[in-house]
Design a protein around this motif. Structure first.
Motif, short mmCIF file in Angstrom:
data_model
loop_
_atom_site.label_atom_id
_atom_site.label_comp_id
_atom_site.label_asym_id
_atom_site.label_seq_id
_atom_site.Cartn_x
_atom_site.Cartn_y
_atom_site.Cartn_z
N HIS A 80 0.70 -1.21 0.12
CA HIS A 80 0.04 0.03 -0.26
C HIS A 80 1.02 1.13 0.06
N ARG A 81 2.01 1.20 -0.36
CA ARG A 81 3.13 2.40 -0.37
C ARG A 81 2.32 3.46 -0.95
N SER A 82 2.09 3.44 -2.36
CA SER A 82 1.55 4.99 -2.87
C SER A 82 0.40 5.34 -2.09
N THR A 83 -0.59 4.70 -1.69
CA THR A 83 -1.74 5.09 -0.95
C THR A 83 -1.18 5.82 0.42
N LEU A 84 -0.28 5.14 1.10
CA LEU A 84 0.36 5.50 2.24
C LEU A 84 0.66 6.75 2.41
N TRP A 85 1.47 7.04 1.36
CA TRP A 85 2.06 8.50 1.12
C TRP A 85 1.07 9.60 1.10
N VAL A 161 -6.17 3.73 -4.38
CA VAL A 161 -6.82 2.24 -4.12
C VAL A 161 -7.54 1.82 -5.40
N ALA A 162 -8.54 2.75 -5.92
CA ALA A 162 -9.71 2.31 -6.85
C ALA A 162 -8.96 2.01 -8.27
N VAL A 163 -7.83 2.69 -8.37
CA VAL A 163 -7.25 2.47 -10.17
C VAL A 163 -5.80 2.51 -9.85
N ASP A 164 -5.12 1.98 -8.84
CA ASP A 164 -3.73 1.74 -8.45
C ASP A 164 -2.97 2.91 -9.13
#
Length: 166
Positions: A80-85, A161-164
């Motif tokens: 979840h790295r990209s979401t986390l930032w 989350v929805a579209v990576d």
């Protein structure tokens, strides 16, 4: 776990929207309307609004921090790295809006306005207003911008989350 992660992120985003909306409404509507009021009306209105917050207001003020923090914890890990930032950025914006702007700027001004006392007993309401209005409005304008930044980051987290993305 994915459902919980998603629901908490949605709840964080919704409450952050309430948070940003409160300050945006003050910037774009309340203070614009009060600018045209006489000194007594202005002081009375701001004193009453500053004394009024209750549990429903707390949801919009404290809820975003708690839910964004929970979302951060739920998104820890490589997957979840990209979401986390995005969530970290939202939490930093939120902390700036609450910790820096609200408590360093708006709250001391609110306290000074309350300490002025009953407007019917204040000799110079124009002076009380003059020491409050412009400064409080600038702090609130900054708080609106920063909280909209937090909301934007949470929207980006939802999108990631929805579209990576990205």
């Amino acid at each position: 776990m994915e459902v919980t992660r998603g629901l908490v992120l949605i709840a964080a985003t919704v409450t952050m929207g309430l948070f940003a909306g409160v300050f945006y409404a003050f910037t774009s509507l309340v203070m614009v309307g009060l600018r045209r009021a006489d000194d007594r009306t202005f002081v009375v209105a701001m004193q009453r609004m500053n004394a009024a917050p209750g549990p429903r207001f707390a949801v919009a003020i404290i809820g975003p921090g708690l839910l964004t923090g929970a979302s951060l914890l739920l998104h820890l890990g490589e997957d979840h790295r990209s979401t986390l930032w995005w969530i970290v950025a939202a939490l930093l914006f939120y902390a700036g809006a609450i910790g820096v702007i609200t408590f360093a700027g708006n709250v001391p001004l609110n306290n000074a306005l309350a300490a002025a006392g009953d407007p019917d007993r204040v000799a110079d309401l124009a002076d009380v207003r003059g020491r409050f209005e412009a400064s409080w409005t600038r702090w609130n304008d900054a708080r609106a911008v920063v909280s909209i930044g937090a909301l934007t980051c949470l929207a980006a987290a939802l999108l990631s989350v929805a579209v990576d993305w990205p």
